[in-house]
Motif scaffolding. Structure first.
Motif, PDB file in Angstrom:
ATOM      1  N   PHE A1007      41.061  54.554  37.302  1.00 35.18           N
ATOM      2  CA  PHE A1007      40.990  53.448  36.339  1.00 35.18           C
ATOM      3  C   PHE A1007      41.249  52.113  37.030  1.00 35.18           C
ATOM      4  N   LYS A1008      42.155  52.106  38.010  1.00 37.40           N
ATOM      5  CA  LYS A1008      42.461  50.846  38.722  1.00 37.40           C
ATOM      6  C   LYS A1008      41.257  50.386  39.523  1.00 37.40           C
ATOM      7  N   LYS A1009      40.620  51.400  40.173  1.00 39.73           N
ATOM      8  CA  LYS A1009      39.444  51.109  41.016  1.00 39.73           C
ATOM      9  C   LYS A1009      38.338  50.482  40.175  1.00 39.73           C
ATOM     10  N   HIS A1010      38.187  51.025  38.944  1.00 44.33           N
ATOM     11  CA  HIS A1010      37.114  50.519  38.071  1.00 44.33           C
ATOM     12  C   HIS A1010      37.598  49.396  37.164  1.00 44.33           C
ATOM     13  N   HIS A1032      52.505  46.293  34.622  1.00 46.37           N
ATOM     14  CA  HIS A1032      52.014  45.127  33.865  1.00 46.37           C
ATOM     15  C   HIS A1032      52.148  43.861  34.696  1.00 46.37           C
ATOM     16  N   LEU A1033      53.320  43.665  35.323  1.00 42.25           N
ATOM     17  CA  LEU A1033      53.582  42.452  36.119  1.00 42.25           C
ATOM     18  C   LEU A1033      52.604  42.370  37.290  1.00 42.25           C
ATOM     19  N   HIS A1034      52.444  43.506  37.940  1.00 38.08           N
ATOM     20  CA  HIS A1034      51.541  43.583  39.111  1.00 38.08           C
ATOM     21  C   HIS A1034      50.109  43.229  38.691  1.00 38.08           C
ATOM     22  N   LEU A1035      49.677  43.848  37.585  1.00 36.52           N
ATOM     23  CA  LEU A1035      48.330  43.570  37.080  1.00 36.52           C
ATOM     24  C   LEU A1035      48.191  42.102  36.706  1.00 36.52           C
ATOM     25  N   LYS A1037      49.695  39.533  37.943  1.00 30.48           N
ATOM     26  CA  LYS A1037      49.559  38.699  39.151  1.00 30.48           C
ATOM     27  C   LYS A1037      48.160  38.843  39.729  1.00 30.48           C
ATOM     28  N   GLU A1038      47.654  40.099  39.760  1.00 30.65           N
ATOM     29  CA  GLU A1038      46.298  40.331  40.295  1.00 30.65           C
ATOM     30  C   GLU A1038      45.266  39.576  39.479  1.00 30.65           C
ATOM     31  N   LEU A1039      45.379  39.714  38.163  1.00 22.41           N
ATOM     32  CA  LEU A1039      44.400  39.058  37.281  1.00 22.41           C
ATOM     33  C   LEU A1039      44.517  37.541  37.385  1.00 22.41           C
ATOM     34  N   GLU A1040      45.751  37.038  37.571  1.00 23.53           N
ATOM     35  CA  GLU A1040      45.942  35.578  37.726  1.00 23.53           C
ATOM     36  C   GLU A1040      45.242  35.110  38.990  1.00 23.53           C
ATOM     37  N   ALA A1041      45.414  35.920  40.039  1.00 21.25           N
ATOM     38  CA  ALA A1041      44.777  35.583  41.315  1.00 21.25           C
ATOM     39  C   ALA A1041      43.252  35.581  41.170  1.00 21.25           C
ATOM     40  N   GLU A1042      42.729  36.507  40.342  1.00 22.20           N
ATOM     41  CA  GLU A1042      41.269  36.582  40.127  1.00 22.20           C
ATOM     42  C   GLU A1042      40.804  35.518  39.143  1.00 22.20           C
ATOM     43  N   GLY A1043      41.762  34.802  38.533  1.00 18.83           N
ATOM     44  CA  GLY A1043      41.379  33.766  37.565  1.00 18.83           C
ATOM     45  C   GLY A1043      41.125  34.306  36.164  1.00 18.83           C
ATOM     46  N   ARG A1044      41.464  35.601  35.932  1.00 15.01           N
ATOM     47  CA  ARG A1044      41.287  36.190  34.586  1.00 15.01           C
ATOM     48  C   ARG A1044      42.594  35.962  33.804  1.00 15.01           C
ATOM     49  N   LEU A1045      42.713  34.704  33.362  1.00 20.28           N
ATOM     50  CA  LEU A1045      44.016  34.273  32.850  1.00 20.28           C
ATOM     51  C   LEU A1045      44.365  34.934  31.504  1.00 20.28           C
ATOM     52  N   GLN A1046      43.342  35.091  30.639  1.00 20.67           N
ATOM     53  CA  GLN A1046      43.614  35.700  29.323  1.00 20.67           C
ATOM     54  C   GLN A1046      44.191  37.103  29.479  1.00 20.67           C
ATOM     55  N   ALA A1048      45.512  38.331  32.204  1.00 17.29           N
ATOM     56  CA  ALA A1048      46.800  38.210  32.912  1.00 17.29           C
ATOM     57  C   ALA A1048      47.909  37.926  31.883  1.00 17.29           C
ATOM     58  N   GLU A1049      47.583  37.025  30.896  1.00 18.82           N
ATOM     59  CA  GLU A1049      48.554  36.688  29.856  1.00 18.82           C
ATOM     60  C   GLU A1049      49.020  37.957  29.134  1.00 18.82           C
ATOM     61  N   TYR A1050      48.027  38.811  28.752  1.00 24.19           N
ATOM     62  CA  TYR A1050      48.363  40.039  28.014  1.00 24.19           C
ATOM     63  C   TYR A1050      49.379  40.867  28.809  1.00 24.19           C
ATOM     64  N   HIS A1051      49.113  41.053  30.096  1.00 26.27           N
ATOM     65  CA  HIS A1051      49.981  41.916  30.908  1.00 26.27           C
ATOM     66  C   HIS A1051      51.340  41.284  31.152  1.00 26.27           C
ATOM     67  N   TYR A1052      51.365  39.956  31.389  1.00 26.75           N
ATOM     68  CA  TYR A1052      52.660  39.278  31.539  1.00 26.75           C
ATOM     69  C   TYR A1052      53.518  39.481  30.283  1.00 26.75           C
ATOM     70  N   LEU A1053      52.863  39.283  29.135  1.00 28.54           N
ATOM     71  CA  LEU A1053      53.605  39.389  27.878  1.00 28.54           C
ATOM     72  C   LEU A1053      54.078  40.812  27.638  1.00 28.54           C
TER      73      LEU A1053
END
Length: 1749
Positions: A1007-1010, A1032-1035, A1037-1046, A1048-1053
Motif C-alpha cells: 500500500f505504501k509503494k502504491h 501518520h506523522l511520517h506520512l 511529512k512525506e506528503l508535505e514534502a511532495e506538496g500534497r498539503l491537504q 498531509a493535513e489529514y495525517h498530521y491531525l
C-alpha cells in the motif's frame, strides 16, 4: 318544591269577579287570563300585559253577558287559542306569533250543551267536556267534532298526562274516566278508573299517580289502576275549605291544589315512592283560588282568585349559577331550566322517565349540556335546542365527552365509544375502541341530503392502530374494514359517507372508496388535509404544493399550485372558498375554483341542469373533460337524456350524441302525444340498453312489447345474424328461411367461408361444410369434422384430399390423427415425427413399432432441447439411455441436483469433466461447501481454493490448501498469488492473501509503494497500533514534502499534531488554511494567535481589514499588548480603535514598571490617564517623594493615600507616633484606630476614639471586651484593668458592665470577685432598677460556679427571698433554706418542703423520704420493685394504705404468674371486703382451681390457705355494705368449693377416707360453672374408678373425653347431655380455654373407656337413691325439693342429719362419725385442721357421742 310569590299580574277587585280560566302557551312566551267579564288578557313571559281581546257569544241576540268562558287552551304551536263557552260553542281564535297581530276566529264548533272544560293536547285536536256528561274531540283541520265517550254526569274537570297522549275526566258523580290516544306501551287500562267520594273539581295527572280532591277536604292519590295510594285528610282542620282546582307540574313531579286563602303543594319522592306534603303557601285575603296554570317549563305557577286577582309564583327546588354565565333552576327533581345570563335564552332539560337530575354541566365551549340521572344521561345543544335522554348506567363519572361534531356527542368510557345524536332518545351506536382522539373518529349524520337517500349515518373509527372499521349506524352493520401496513394518525369521511380519507405515520394520504372497497394512495408527505365544507372537493398540502382534487372520483387528476407557507385552514362563504396559508408572520388567502366546487355540489345534490349550465361556462381542460364524463354517466343513470346528449356532444362522442338525439326525438314525440315522461317508452328504454351494449336487455324490452321486427332489425343493423335468427326461430317468424339464406349469402359475399362452413355444419351438411373449410384454407376444421363422422371417413378420396391439404399446410399432427384413424400407422408415424408430435408417435410406436421407441425418445429429447425445454428433455434422454445428453440437458436446464444424481451414476472419467461446471453454479450461489465437494470429486482442488479466494473466504481457502499442500508452499502460493493480484491492481484481494499467510507487513509495504495511504494506515492500526501515530506523522511529512498539503493535513491531525499543520500552511503562506485548522483543532485561543501572526505579516490597513473581517481586531490588539508588541498594537489602535490607545498606554506602562523603568512608566501612566497607578507604583516602591509629587500634580485625591502608605511604613517600623501624625494629616483617624486595635494598643485606640470619633466609643468598648474574652486570662486582666479605670473615673455603669463581662474558666475566684464587685458597685451607686438587674444577672452566674451562699446573700441584700431560697436549695443547703423561709417569709416553708421531697425522690433516698412523705416513699418502693420494703413500711401505716399496696403487689404477682405468693399475701394480711379487690380474689381462685398437681394430699396447705382467705373475706363481707349481694353469694360458693378441695386433700392422706375423697370429687361436679369442666370430670372419673364405682367412672370419663374434643373444636355445641338429665350437674358451662389434663393421661382414659364400652359389661346410668334421683344430686327431680349438702362429702343429707349452730350447715351422721374415727386412729394433723376450720365456720362442733355399731 317551594312556591315563592313573585308579583301580582292582575289586582283583585273588591267583590266577587272570579278569574274563570288561565293558560300558558307551549313556547312559554304567552300567558292568557280570562276574566269574569269574558275578556282575554295576554301577558308576556316576564308578566307584562301586552294585548287583550273580547270573546263573543254564540248568538248576539242573547247579549254579550249571556255566557261564561269555562275553558281556554293554547294550540301546540302557540299561535291559536281555543275558548270553550257555556252557550254551547267553542271558538278558535288565531292570535298570531307577534303581539298586536289581528285576532280572527278560524274555527268554531257548535255543541248540544254547555262546554265545561277544555284541553288542547295535540296538533288539530281539542278535547272538551260538556254539561251533559260527554267528552268530545274537535278537529281544527276538518272543522268537525266527534264524541270520544259519554257518561250521564256533568264533566267537572279535564286534564292530560305529561305527554298529552292521554286524558282524564272528572264527573259530578265522582267518576274519574281515563282515555288514551296512545298508551306509549304502558299497557294501562282505559275507561272508568275510580269513583271519588265527591266531585273531583281538583284533578291532576302526575307521573306516578292521579291526584283528586273536592268539597270533602280530602286529597286522594290514586295508583295507575285506581287503587288508593295515599290520603291527605284536612276535613278536621277548621282553617281548610273545599279544594277548587289543581295543577300538575309539566314534569309531573309536583301537584298544587287551590282552596280558600291557601295553595297546598305535594312533591313526589322517587326514593320513598310516596307523595310528601311541602309547607303550604298561605296568603291572607286571597279568597278562593279559581284557576291554576303552570308554565310549560315548570318555572312559574299562576293562580287566579275569586276576586279577579292573578298572582304569579316562582316554583323551584333550588337555583345555582354555573361559571357566572348560566342560571340553573331546578323546577322539579327531573326538570332543570338552563338560562344563558348574557343572551337570556332558556332551555328546559327534562328527564322523560321522571328520574332525578343529579348534576348539570355545560361543556364544549359552553354550548352543550350534560346531566346525569340514576339510570339515564341527558345531553343537549343549547344553540339548536335539541335534547336527548339515553339509558346510561353510571360509571363513577369516568366518561370523556367530545363535542367536535355538531350533530352527535361522542362519549368514551372504559374502552367503549358511544354516539348520541342530539334530539334522539336512543344511542346512535356503540363500538369498542381504545383510540379516543377525535382525529381518529369520523361521524357523518345526514350532512348533505342526496337524491333517493333518506337517512345517511356513518362512522369510521380505529379497531387497532393499523385497522379502520366503517359502520352504517342506521343498520348497525360493518360496511368496510381497512387493514393498513402502518399506523393511522388521521381519518375523515366525506359528508356523504361514501369516501374515507386517512393518513398514516409516514404522512401518506390514502383515499378509500367505501362502495368499491378500493384503496388509493393519493399523496406523499401530506402535512395538511381537509374536505371543503358542503362538497366532495379535497384540499391537501405536500411540502410547498397546494393540492386540490375537484373531482374525487378521478383521484389521479389533481390541481397543484405552489405556496410558500403552511396551510392553517379553509374558509367558505360569500360565494368563494379560500385556503388560509401562513407565510412568515402574514396570513395569505388562496382562492379555489368555486365553479369546480359548485359542480361537485350540484352533482351530489342531483341538480344536473345546474351542473350543465356551470360546465358550459368552462373551457375544455382535462379536469372539465372528467366532469363532463361524470355528468354524462350520472345523467344516463337518472334518464336525463337531453343533458346526456349535451355531455357527449361536449366530449366529441358524435355517434353517442347522434344516437341520443334520435332517442330524445322519440321520447319528446311520445311525451307530446301521450303526456308524461317519454323516457319510459319502450323504444327509449331499448335504445338506452343498446347504448350500454346490453343487447339482450334491449331484445327483452322489444319482445315484451311484441316488437319482434324491431328486435330483428336491431340485430341485422348490428350484423348479429345469429341472435336475429335465434329471435325469429323463437317467435316462429315466417321470414326465418329467408333470413338464413340471406345470412349465408352475406357470409359468402363477405368471403367468410369459415363462418359459412360452420353454418352448413350446424345445418347438417358435412360435405358442403368441408368444401367451404378447405376453400377457406382451414383443413384442420375439415379434418375435425371428418374425424367425428364415420360416413365421411369412408370417403377415401375426400380423406386423401384433406390429408394432402393438411400436409401441405404442415398440419402434420392432425394428418397423423387422420392416418391413424384410417389405419395407416406408417404414414401416421411419419406425420407425427414431422409434426414433432412425439407423444402420439411414441404411443403409436409402442403398439406398432416397439423397436423405434428408443430412437423416438432420443429424437423427442433433441426436439425438446431445440425448443429450449431442457428440463423436459432430461427424462427422455434417460429413457433413451443417452447419459451424456441427459447430463448436458440437466446442466442446460439448471437442474443441478438431477445433474449431480446422474453424474454420481457415471464412471469417474465421464463425470470428472462435468463436476467443475456444477461446482461453479453452487459457487455462484455461495453454497461453497457443496461446490468444494464437487470440485474435489472432479479432482480440481486448486479451483476450490481459487473459489474461496475469490469469495474472500481466505480461512477456508487456507484450510483447504493446508490439507493438500505444505505450509511453505501455501505461503509461496499465496504470496505469489498476492503479487499477481497486486500487478492486476486488485490490492484488497492481495491484502487478504498476505494477511491469510500472516504477512501483513508485505501488505503495508504494498500500500505504501502504491501510495494507498488510507489502506496502509488501516493495516498499521490493525496490526501495529503502537506505530499508528508515528506512521501518520511520517506520512504527513512525506506528503508535505511532495506538496500534497491537504492529505498531509489529514495525517498530521490524525497524529494530533495540529501545530505541525498550522506551521506547514504558514510556511507555505496559506494563512487562511492555517487559521481554519487552528480554529477547528487548536486550543481556545490558537486561531486568535494565528490571525494575529497573519495580520502582523500583512501590517497596516490590510491587517486592520483582515482582523475586522475575522471579528478579532480588539482581540489582536490585546494579543499584541500581551506579547509586548506595543508598536503593532499602537499602529492597529491608531488605524481602527482609537479608544483602545489609553488602554495600550496603560499596559505599556505596566510593562515598563515590571522592567523597572519607572520614569518612562510614569509618563505612560499619565498618557493613559491613570496618574493614580503611577502614584501607587511609587508608593509600592516606597519612593514617597515621587509619589507625593505625582499625586499633587495629577491626582490630589491620592495625596491622602500616600500619607496612609507612609504611615503604614512607620507602623511597620513600630514608629506609632509618626504614623499617628501622618494619619491625622490624611484625616484618617479611623485608620489610626484600626492600627492601634491591630497592634493591641487598646488604651491608645480608646484615646483616639474619645478625641476624634466619640460616636464609635461604645462599639469600640464592646469590641475590646469581646477581644478580652477571646484572649482568656490575658484578656480578662485587661478587662479588669479597664473596669478599674472606669471605676476610678467614676463611670460606675461602664465599670459594672466591664466587671460583668469577665469570664475566666481557669479562675472562678477572679470571676466571683469581679461579679461581687459589680453587684457591690450597682447596689451602692446605680439606680434601684439597674442594681436589681445586675443582682439578677450575677446571682445565676454565681450559682453556676457553685457559689450558692454568695448568691443567696446577694439576693438577700435586695430582699429577693424566693431567689435566695432557690439558691440554697440548689446548693442542697436545706436547713439554711428552711431557716430563711421561716424567718423572712413563712409562705415559702411548704415550697421548701415540697422541693425537699422531690429531691429525696429524685435521689432515691426513700428511707429519708419516709419521714417526710410516706405515700410518696411507698410509691417509690413500688416503682423500684422493692415490694417487701413497701409492704413492711405500709404495715406500719393504717389498714387502708396497707391494703392498697397489698392489692398492687398481688396484682403484680398474678401478672407474673405467682398466684401462690399472692394468696400467701392475703393469708398474712387478711382479705378486706373492698369491691376493688374482688377481681383479684376471683383470679386467685380461678388460677388455683385450674393449676395442675392440686389433686393430692400434699396440696392441702394451698387449699387450706385459699379456704381461710375466702372465709375471712366472707366474714368481712357480712359486716360490709356488700352483704347478701351477688358477689357475696359467689364468694360463699367459692368458699364451699375451697372447703371441699381442702377436705378432699385431707381425706387423700388417710386410707380409710378414700370413699370420702371420691364423694367430694363427685360433689364438685355441680360447681363446674366455676371450675374447669374437663379437669373436674377427669378427677371425679379417676376417683370413682379408684374406689370401684365403675358405672360412674365410665360416665364421667366419657364426658371428660367429649369435653376434650369440644376444647379442640372450640365449641360445646356437639355435647350430649342425656346422661346428666335430672341431675344438678350444669349443662351450660364455660368452655375451658386449654386442656387441663396432659395428652398421655387423656390417651389412658380414652383406652380405658374404649375397652369398657367394647366389653359392654357396664350399664351407662348414674346410681340412684331412695328419692329415685341421682345419689349426688341435691335436688330431687321428681319433687324439686332441695337437700342440704354434707360438710364432709358434699352429698345430700337425706337422714341422720347432724346440724351446726350456723344455719344451713349440716353433716351426714355416718360420714361425720367416720371422719372423727379416722382422726382418732390416724392422728392426721390436716384432718384435725379441717375439724378446726369447720368449728370456726359453723359456730362450734356438735356435742355428739361416737357410735361404733
Amino acid at each position: 318544591m317551594q312556591l315563592k310569590h313573585l308579583r301580582t299580574l292582575l289586582s283583585p277587585q273588591d267583590g266577587a269577579a272570579k278569574v274563570t280560566c288561565m293558560a300558558w302557551s307551549q313556547n312559554n312566551a304567552k300567558f292568557a287570563v280570562c276574566t269574569v267579564d269574558r275578556v282575554v288578557l295576554l301577558y308576556d313571559e316576564h308578566g307584562e300585559r301586552r294585548d287583550k281581546f273580547s270573546t263573543k257569544p254564540a248568538d248576539m241576540k242573547y247579549g254579550r253577558k249571556s255566557y261564561m268562558v269555562k275553558g281556554m287552551a293554547f294550540s301546540p304551536d302557540s299561535t291559536k287559542i281555543a275558548i270553550g263557552q257555556t252557550d254551547n260553542i267553542i271558538y278558535v281564535y288565531k292570535i298570531g306569533e307577534d303581539w298586536g297581530d289581528k285576532k280572527v276566529i278560524c274555527n268554531k264548533f257548535i255543541q248540544t250543551s254547555a262546554v265545561t272544560c277544555l284541553q288542547w293536547p295535540a296538533e288539530h285536536i281539542i278535547v272538551f267536556g260538556l254539561a251533559e256528561g260527554k267528552v268530545r274531540l274537535a278537529n281544527t283541520k276538518t272543522n268537525k267534532s266527534s264524541t270520544i265517550y259519554g257518561t250521564d254526569s256533568y264533566v267537572v274537570s279535564l286534564t292530560t298526562n305529561c305527554s298529552g297522549k292521554g286524558i282524564l275526566s272528572g264527573h259530578a258523580d265522582g267518576t274519574i274516566v281515563r282515555y288514551f290516544f296512545d298508551d306509549e306501551g304502558s299497557g294501562e287500562s282505559q275507561g272508568k278508573l275510580v269513583n271519588h267520594p265527591c266531585p273531583p273539581y281538583a284533578l291532576a295527572w302526575a307521573t306516578n299517580s292521579i291526584v283528586a280532591a273536592g268539597c270533602d277536604r280530602r286529597i286522594v292519590a290514586y295508583g295507575k289502576e285506581g287503587h288508593v295510594l295515599q290520603t291527605f285528610d284536612y276535613s278536621r282542620d277548621p282553617q281548610e275549605r273545599e279544594f277548587t282546582t289543581a295543577a300538575a307540574s309539566p314534569g309531573g313531579q309536583s301537584v298544587v291544589l287551590g282552596s280558600y286563602d291557601r295553595l297546598r303543594v305535594l312533591n313526589w319522592s322517587p326514593r320513598r315512592s310516596i307523595w310528601e306534603e311541602a309547607k303550604p303557601k298561605e296568603i291572607a285575603n286571597l279568597y278562593t283560588v279559581t284557576a291554576l296554570a303552570w308554565k310549560r317549563d315548570g318555572s312559574r305557577l299562576c293562580a287566579g282568585t275569586l276576586c279577579g286577582g292573578v298572582e304569579q309564583f316562582d316554583c323551584c327546588l333550588r337555583r345555582s349559577i354555573y361559571k357566572n354565565k348560566f342560571e340553573l333552576t331546578y323546577v322539579g327533581p327531573s326538570q332543570v331550566i338552563v338560562k344563558n345570563l348574557s343572551s337570556g335564552t332558556r332551555v328546559v332539560l327534562k328527564s322523560h322517565y321522571g328520574y332525578e337530575v343529579e348534576e348539570v354541566k355545560i361543556l364544549g365551549k359552553e354550548r352543550y349540556l350534560v346531566a346525569h340521572t340514576s339510570d339515564t344521561l341527558l345531553l343537549g345543544d343549547l344553540n339548536t335546542n335539541r335534547l336527548s335522554e339515553v339509558a346510561w348506567q353510571g360509571s363513577g363519572g369516568n366518561e370523556k365527552y367530545f363535542f367536535e361534531n355538531e350533530n352527535v356527542c361522542m362519549i368514551f368510557n372504559a374502552g367503549e365509544l358511544t354516539l348520541v345524536e342530539y334530539g334522539s332518545n336512543d344511542t346512535l351506536g356503540s363500538v369498542r375502541t381504545e383510540f379516543m382522539n377525535p382525529h381518529l373518529i369520523s361521524v357523518r349524520i345526514n350532512e348533505r341530503r342526496q337524491r333517493g337517500i333518506e337517512d345517511n349515518k356513518k362512522l369510521a373509527y380505529l379497531i387497532d392502530i393499523k385497522t379502520i372499521a366503517i359502520v352504517d349506524l342506521i343498520g348497525g352493520y360493518n360496511i368496510g374494514t381497512i387493514s393498513h401496513e402502518s399506523r393511522v394518525d388521521w381519518l375523515e369521511l366525506n359528508e356523504t359517507g361514501h369516501k374515507l380519507l386517512f393518513r398514516d405515520r409516514k404522512l401518506r394520504l390514502h383515499l378509500y372508496d367505501i362502495e368499491g372497497c378500493s384503496k388509493t394512495m393519493i399523496l406523499n408527505f401530506c402535512s395538511y388535509v381537509q374536505w371543503v365544507p358542503g362538497s366532495d372537493v379535497l384540499v391537501a398540502q405536500n411540502r410547498n404544493s397546494l393540492c386540490v382534487w375537484y373531482n374525487i372520483e378521478a383521484p389521479e387528476r389533481v390541481t397543484m399550485s405552489s405556496i410558500r407557507g403552511e396551510v392553517i385552514g379553509l374558509e367558505r362563504g360569500g360565494g368563494k372558498t379560500e385556503v388560509m396559508v401562513t407565510e412568515g408572520v402574514t396570513t395569505v388567502a388562496y382562492t379555489l375554483d368555486e365553479g369546480l366546487i359548485e359542480f361537485g355540489t350540484a352533482i351530489d345534490d342531483g341538480n344536473y341542469t345546474r351542473a350543465t349550465a356551470f360546465l358550459e361556462t368552462l373551457e375544455m381542460t382535462p379536469e372539465t373533460e372528467a366532469m363532463w364524463k361524470t355528468l354524462s354517466k350520472l345523467a344516463l343513470e337518472a334518464r336525463q337524456l337531453h343533458i346526456a346528449e349535451r355531455c357527449f356532444s361536449a366530449l366529441g362522442h358524435v355517434a353517442k350524441a347522434r344516437f341520443l338525439h334520435k332517442t330524445n326525438e322519440i321520447a319528446d314525440q311520445v311525451s307530446r302525444e301521450y303526456g308524461g315522461e317519454g323516457t319510459d317508452f319502450y323504444q327509449v328504454r331499448a335504445r338506452l340498453a343498446m347504448l350500454e351494449k346490453n343487447y339482450k336487455l334491449a331484445e327483452m324490452i322489444f319482445l315484451e312489447q311484441n316488437a319482434v321486427e324491431e328486435a330483428m332489425d336491431m340485430y341485422q343493423e348490428l350484423h348479429r345474424w345469429d341472435e336475429c335468427i335465434a329471435v325469429a326461430q323463437a317467435k316462429g317468424h315466417p321470414a326465418l328461411e329467408k333470413l338464413r339464406r340471406g345470412y349465408y349469402q352475406w357470409l359468402m359475399d363477405t368471403q367468410q367461408e369459415e363462418r359459412a362452413g360452420e353454418l352448413q355444419e350446424s345445418q347438417g351438411d358435412g360435405l358442403a361444410a368441408i368444401s367451404l373449410y378447405l376453400k377457406a384454407g382451414l383443413p384442420a376444421k375439415a379434418a375435425r369434422l371428418v374425424l367425428t363422422r364415420e360416413e365421411l371417413l369412408a370417403n377415401t378420396e375426400l380423406v386423401e384430399h384433406i390429408t394432402a391439404a393438411l400436409i401441405k399446410g404442415e398440419l402434420y399432427e392432425r394428418a397423423g390423427d387422420l392416418f391413424e384413424k384410417i389405419r395407416n400407422p406408417q404414414q401416421a408415424l411419419e406425420c407425427y415425427c414431422k409434426g414433432n408430435a412425439f407423444m402420439k408417435a411414441v404411443e403409436l410406436a409402442r403398439l406398432a413399432f416397439p423397436v423405434e421407441v428408443v430412437r423416438l425418445e432420443e429424437a423427442w429429447g433433441d426436439h425438446l432441447v431445440q425448443q429450449k425445454q431442457l428440463d423436459a428433455a432430461i427424462n427422455h434422454y434417460i429413457e433413451a439411455r443417452c447419459s451424456i445428453k441427459a447430463i448436458e440437458a440437466a446442466l442446460g436446464a439448471r437442474q443441478w441436483k438431477k445433474a449431480i444424481y446422474i453424474l454420481d451414476l457415471q464412471d469417474q472419467n465421464t463425470a470428472s469433466k462435468y463436476y467443475p461446471r456444477v461446482a461453479q453454479h453452487y459457487a455462484s450461489l455461495q453454497e461453497y461447501e457443496i461446490a468444494e465437494e464437487l470440485y474435489i470429486k472432479g479432482d480440481r482442488t486448486k479451483d476450490a481454493i481459487d473459489m474461496y479466494t475469490q469469495a474472500g473466504r481466505w480461512e477456508q481457502a487456507h484450510k483447504l490448501a493446508m490439507k493438500c499442500m505444505r505450509p511453505e508452499d501455501v505461503s509461496v502460493l499465496y504470496i505469489t498469488q498476492a503479487q499477481e493480484m497486486e500487478k492486476q491492481g486488485k490490492y484488497r484481494e492481495a491484502e487478504r492473501l498476505y494477511v491469510t499467510v500472516e504477512e501483513p507487513d508485505l501488505a503495508i509495504t504494498m500500500f505504501k509503494k502504491h501510495k494507498l495511504y488510507d489502506d496502509m494506515i488501516r493495516l498499521v492500526g490493525k496490526h501495529h497500533p503502537d506505530l499508528l501515530s508515528d506512521t501518520h506523522l511520517h506520512l504527513g511529512k512525506e506528503l508535505e514534502a511532495e506538496g500534497r498539503l491537504q492529505e498531509a493535513e489529514y495525517h498530521y491531525l490524525e497524529a494530533q499534531e495540529w501545530k505541525a499543520t498550522v506551521n506547514m500552511y504558514r510556511s507555505n503562506g496559506l494563512w487562511e488554511e492555517a487559521y481554519r485548522v487552528a480554529k477547528a483543532h487548536g486550543s481556545t485561543n490558537a486561531h486568535k494567535h494565528v490571525a494575529y501572526l497573519w495580520a502582523k505579516s500583512l501590517g497596516g490597513e490590510s491587517a486592520v481589514r483582515l482582523l475586522n473581517k475575522l471579528g478579532l481586531l480588539e482581540a489582536a490588539i490585546d494579543h499584541a499588548a500581551d506579547n509586548c508588541s506595543f508598536e503593532f498594537a499602537f499602529e492597529l489602535s491608531r488605524l481602527a480603535l482609537k479608544h483602545k490607545t489609553p488602554e495600550i498606554h496603560l499596559r505599556y506602562a505596566m510593562y515598563l514598571e515590571d522592567e523597572g523603568k519607572f520614569e518612562e512608566a510614569e509618563a505612560e501612566f499619565i498618557r493613559a490617564g491613570k496618574p493614580k497607578e503611577a502614584v501607587l507604583m511609587f508608593v509600592h516602591n516606597q519612593d514617597w517623594e515621587a509619589a507625593q509629587r505625582v499625586a499633587e500634580a495629577h491626582d490630589p485625591d491620592s495625596v491622602a493615600e500616600v500619607l496612609v502608605g507612609q504611615a503604614r511604613g512607620a507602623l511597620e517600623e513600630k514608629d506609632f507616633q509618626k504614623a499617628e501624625g501622618l494619619l491625622l494629616r490624611a484625616q484618617r483617624p479611623g485608620l489610626a484606630l484600626n492600627f492601634y486595635k491591630e497592634a493591641g494598643l487598646w488604651s491608645d485606640a480608646l484615646r483616639i476614639c474619645k478625641d476624634y470619633v466619640p460616636g464609635q466609643l461604645e462599639a469600640l468598648q464592646e469590641e475590646y471586651e469581646r477581644e478580652a474574652t477571646k484572649k482568656g486570662a490575658r484578656g480578662m486582666e485587661g478587662l479588669v484593668e479597664q473596669a478599674r479605670q472606669w471605676e476610678q473615673a467614676g463611670e460606675y455603669s461602664r465599670a459594672v458592665d466591664c466587671y460583668l463581662k469577665v469570664r475566666d474558666s481557669g479562675s472562678s475566684s477572679l470571676m466571683e470577685k469581679c461579679w461581687m464587685k459589680a453587684a457591690e458597685l450597682a447596689i451602692k451607686f446605680l439606680p434601684p432598677q439597674r442594681s436589681l438587674e445586675v443582682v439578677r444577672a450575677v446571682g445565676p452566674q454565681l450559682t453556676g460556679i457553685r457559689k450558692y451562699s454568695a448568691a443567696a446573700e446577694l439576693y438577700l441584700n435586695l430582699d429577693l427571698v424566693k431567689e435566695a431560697i432557690d439558691a440554697f436549695i440548689e446548693g442542697e443547703e436545706w436547713n439554711k433554706a428552711k431557716r430563711v423561709a421561716k424567718e423572712l417569709d413563712p409562705r415559702y416553708e411548704d415550697y421548701v418542703d415540697e422541693r425537699y421531697k422531690e429531691f429525696l425522690k429524685n435521689q432515691g433516698k426513700v428511707d429519708s423520704l419516709v419521714g417526710v412523705d410516706v405515700v410518696a416513699a411507698l410509691d417509690l418502693y413500688v416503682e423500684q420493685g422493692q415490694w417487701d420494703k413497701c409492704i413492711e413500711t405500709a404495715t406500719k401505716q393504717n389498714y387502708k394504705i396497707l391494703h392498697k399496696y397489698v392489692a398492687l403487689y398481688a396484682t403484680h404477682l398474678i401478672r407474673e404468674g405467682d398466684c401462690g405468693q399472692a394468696l400467701a399475701l392475703y393469708v398474712q394480711h387478711g382479705a378486706p371486703a373492698n369491691p376493688q379487690n374482688f377481681n383479684i380474689y376471683k383470679r386467685i381462685f380461678t388460677d388455683m382451681v385450674s393449676s395442675p398437681g392440686t389433686n393430692s394430699a400434699e396440696a392441702y396447705h394451698n387449699w387450706a390457705d385459699l379456704r381461710d382467705v375466702l372465709f375471712n373475706l366472707c366474714e368481712n363481707l357480712v359486716k360490709s355494705s356488700e352483704a347478701n349481694s351477688p358477689a357475696h353469694e359467689e364468694f360463699e360458693t367459692m368458699l364451699l368449693i375451697a372447703h371441699y378441695y381442702a377436705t378432699r386433700s385431707a381425706a387423700q392422706s388417710v386410707k380409710q377416707l378414700e370413699t370420702v375423697a371420691a364423694q367430694l370429687s363427685v360433689s364438685l361436679l355441680r360447681h363446674t360453672q366455676l371450675l374447669p369442666a374437663d379437669k373436674a370430670f377427669y378427677e371425679a372419673g379417676i376417683a370413682t374408678k379408684a374406689v370401684g364405682w365403675e358405672n360412674m367412672a365410665f360416665i364421667f370419663l366419657n364426658r371428660f373425653l367429649d369435653l376434650t374434643d369440644a376444647i379442640e373444636e372450640g365449641t360445646l355445641d356437639a355435647l350430649d347431655h342425656c346422661d346428666f338429665q335430672d341431675t344438678d350437674i350444669p349443662f351450660e358451662v364455660p368452655l375451658p380455654a386449654k386442656q387441663h389434663v396432659p395428652e398421655a393421661q387423656r390417651e389412658e382414659v380414652r383406652d380405658w373407656v374404649l375397652t369398657v364400652s367394647m366389653d359392654q359389661r357396664l350399664e351407662q346410668v348414674l346410681p340412684r337413691d331412695e328419692r329415685g334421683a341421682y345419689e349426688a344430686s341435691l335436688v330431687a327431680a321428681s319433687t324439686g325439693v332441695r337437700a342440704l349438702p354434707c360438710l364432709i362429702t358434699g352429698y345430700p343429707i337425706l337422714r341422720n342429719k347432724i346440724e351446726f349452730k350456723r344455719p344451713g350447715k349440716a353433716a351426714n351422721k355416718d360420714n361425720w362419725n367416720k371422719f372423727l374415727m379416722a382422726i382418732k386412729t390416724s392422728h392426721s394433723p390436716v384432718c384435725q385442721d379441717v375439724l378446726k376450720f369447720i368449728s370456726q365456720w359453723c359456730g362450734g362442733l356438735p356435742s355428739t357421742s361416737f357410735s361404733f355399731q
